[in-house]
Every structure is written in C-alpha cells, then in structure tokens.
Design an enzyme around this catalytic site. Sequence first.
Site, PDB file in Angstrom:
ATOM      1  N   GLN A   1       0.816  -1.213   0.000  1.00 16.44           N
ATOM      2  CA  GLN A   1       0.000   0.000   0.000  1.00 16.44           C
ATOM      3  C   GLN A   1       0.857   1.274   0.000  1.00 16.44           C
ATOM      4  O   GLN A   1       1.680   1.480   0.887  1.00 16.44           O
ATOM      5  CB  GLN A   1      -0.916   0.004   1.220  1.00 16.44           C
ATOM      6  CG  GLN A   1      -1.930   1.143   1.223  1.00 16.44           C
ATOM      7  CD  GLN A   1      -2.744   1.152   2.514  1.00 16.44           C
ATOM      8  OE1 GLN A   1      -2.240   1.453   3.586  1.00 16.44           O
ATOM      9  NE2 GLN A   1      -4.019   0.795   2.408  1.00 16.44           N
ATOM     10  N   HIS A   2       0.632   2.115  -1.002  1.00 12.85           N
ATOM     11  CA  HIS A   2       1.374   3.383  -1.098  1.00 12.85           C
ATOM     12  C   HIS A   2       0.656   4.341  -2.033  1.00 12.85           C
ATOM     13  O   HIS A   2      -0.119   3.947  -2.894  1.00 12.85           O
ATOM     14  CB  HIS A   2       2.796   3.150  -1.607  1.00 12.85           C
ATOM     15  CG  HIS A   2       2.865   2.652  -3.032  1.00 12.85           C
ATOM     16  ND1 HIS A   2       2.581   1.352  -3.381  1.00 12.85           N
ATOM     17  CD2 HIS A   2       3.178   3.292  -4.198  1.00 12.85           C
ATOM     18  CE1 HIS A   2       2.725   1.192  -4.686  1.00 12.85           C
ATOM     19  NE2 HIS A   2       3.076   2.360  -5.215  1.00 12.85           N
ATOM     20  N   MET A   3       0.921   5.636  -1.832  1.00 16.83           N
ATOM     21  CA  MET A   3       0.442   6.695  -2.695  1.00 16.83           C
ATOM     22  C   MET A   3       1.644   7.466  -3.239  1.00 16.83           C
ATOM     23  O   MET A   3       2.692   7.541  -2.602  1.00 16.83           O
ATOM     24  CB  MET A   3      -0.471   7.687  -1.938  1.00 16.83           C
ATOM     25  CG  MET A   3      -1.837   7.149  -1.610  1.00 16.83           C
ATOM     26  SD  MET A   3      -1.770   5.948  -0.263  1.00 16.83           S
ATOM     27  CE  MET A   3      -3.514   5.654  -0.039  1.00 16.83           C
TER      28      MET A   3
END
Length: 359
Positions: A196-198
């Site tokens: 999970q990352h932006m």
Amino acid sequence: MEKLVYTNDDFSENSDSWKSDKFELSKFDEVLRNGWDKAMEDGHFRYKLDIEETKIIGDKSYIAQLNIKRAQERRKPDVINSVNQPFNPASFNFTKIKESEILFDLVKKDNSSGDMTNGENGTEDSTKKVRNLVIINVSPLEYGHVLLVPNIDACNPQILTESSIRLSIEMMLLSKHRGFRLGFNSLCALASVNHQHMHAYYLDREIFVESSPVDHLCGCLYELTAMPTHGFALQLHNTGIDLLSRILFEFADYCQKNEIAHNFYMTRGPVFNEPSDSCKRTIRVYFWPRKKFIGLKDEAAFNIALVELAGHLPVKVRELFENLDEEKIESTIREAALDLPEYNNIKDNFMKICQSQSS
C-alpha cells in the site's frame, strides 16, 4: 528517524492561484523539499532527475515531459495479474528499503488531548507504534516525488482503506504549494509494487483538470467528461474530510470487490465550476475506474496511470516525444476507458453510494 508532527491547525485548504505572483511553502513543504534535495545530493536515487524537455500540447494543455532515465533505470515492476493480488513478503516491498530513503514519519497530534495518533488504530502506545512513512521514490518522475506508505509494517497489499485515504487528504492539506499533487494506482492500473502506497510530487505548472468543467450527478458527486477517459469528481469544499474519505473508500471497495482497476488523483484547484482564477480554491479529487492493464506497453509513448489520466505525461522515448500531438495523446489515454455500458453501471452504483453516505 525524523518525525513530522502535525495537527488540524496545520491544514490549509486554500492555495495561491496560478495567476498570483505569491509563492508560499508550509513547514511540511520545507521539510519534504529539503529532505528530498539532500537525498538527491547524497546519491540515494537511481538517477539524477533530468527532464530533458517539456512541451504543452493541444487545447487541454497536456504537459509532456521527456524523462528517458525513468524508463531505463527504474526498478522492474512486480508481475501483477489481479486487482486483489495478495501481499507477498518475498517480493520487493517498502519494509526492504534503505534507511536513507526515508524522509520522515508522518505523525498526527490530537489538538485537544495532545496525544499522538497514528491515523490507523487511534492513540499510539509503547507496544504498537504505527509508522506512516514518507519515502523518496528512487525513480522520480518530477521534483519532490515521494511515496506515502501508511502503516508500513502492516504490509497491506496495494488497496485503499478509509484510513489511508484520510491520511492522503491530510497530507494534501499540509502543503500550501499550488503544484503539490497526490494519487494512487491500484493493481492492474500501473501500480508496480504490491504494498500500500500513494505517490506525491510537485508539478510547478497548471494542468487542465485543476479547473476543468464537471457535471453534477448527485449530492457531492460530479463527473469529469472533458478528458478522454470519463471519471468521477469530488471536492473537499462543502464535503469535509470525513465524508470525502468514506465515499472514496466505498468507491475503491466497490472496485476491489468487482475486480475493477482504478486510479485517483488529488490536486488543488478552484471550487467546481468557478473560473480558473477564482480565489475560492479547494482540493479536487478525481477517481477513474478503468480497464485492467497487465504488463507495460513498450510501444506507447507513455503508460496510463494516475498522472497521465490527469494530463501530465512523462514520456520515455525521444522519437515518440517529438511526434506527440493531441490526437495521439487522447487515443492512447482512451485505451484505458471502460466500455460505456460497464462505466454507466459503475456510475449508477457510485451515485447510490454517494446518496447513501450523504444521508
């Protein structure tokens, strides 16, 4: 590890318009930019950021940038076959990065109690500390390109949770820079790491979607039809962080459950349907359900991920960059568009979600 502690008092929804000569940075901007500059100076990236040429193309002012090194030097993407692919601890993930790639831990301090909160499970304690890390993207596409990795040690796959969306909105609010952008690629929508990352970065140029017209659907939900791939639009103005986070999560959850690839993009801009130079500014969020892509298209001038859907085009081959025009750009972006019946079915469901969450 450095901690950047913030409260709601540090938030700024407004920003200077592109017509203004003023230029203001927040504490967050200064810490991020100074840390990023030092990491570049110390050689912690795969290459020195070298955008060889930038040009503005067509009526929508697509911003095309020739960035050959990103295509040549970036880490080989994971093999992704499903929007719901489980996290694989044996594959590359952000727990394996070097300490030198970490800029800071983003920590929220409760305004009233003074407690430190982690954005995921409430108040921090001595037994379970949640780290929301801001790290450099070692293969940058623009200045200040970083990754926000919420609750890094939970090793969540590349999906959106309500808490990660809220943290993303708060990170946007911590910046005062009009060119600060943030977004998300799901699996099968050009995410290259299943953790999970932006993405967040600075683009010191105005892009079309910042002030593009949108059509009202219902409640706080709008539709973006001016771009080659239709999508959905929401804004922080008159919506608020809580409701905006819930609705975006419900959209993402719907897509996850139905194996629909998706991207979202946050940018500052005028309140919907205000003129581009309006002083009434807010955070706009665009959400695109789109066709699944398996692998990369080497023959294309650019791949279609969150920045490209918004009109920012990092191009990897000089010859393709030189021959790029609006027709070729829109034809390429349109390849990500869902068939109209499928898109309209999603639209009907998103309208029901919005009405349900707003009631």
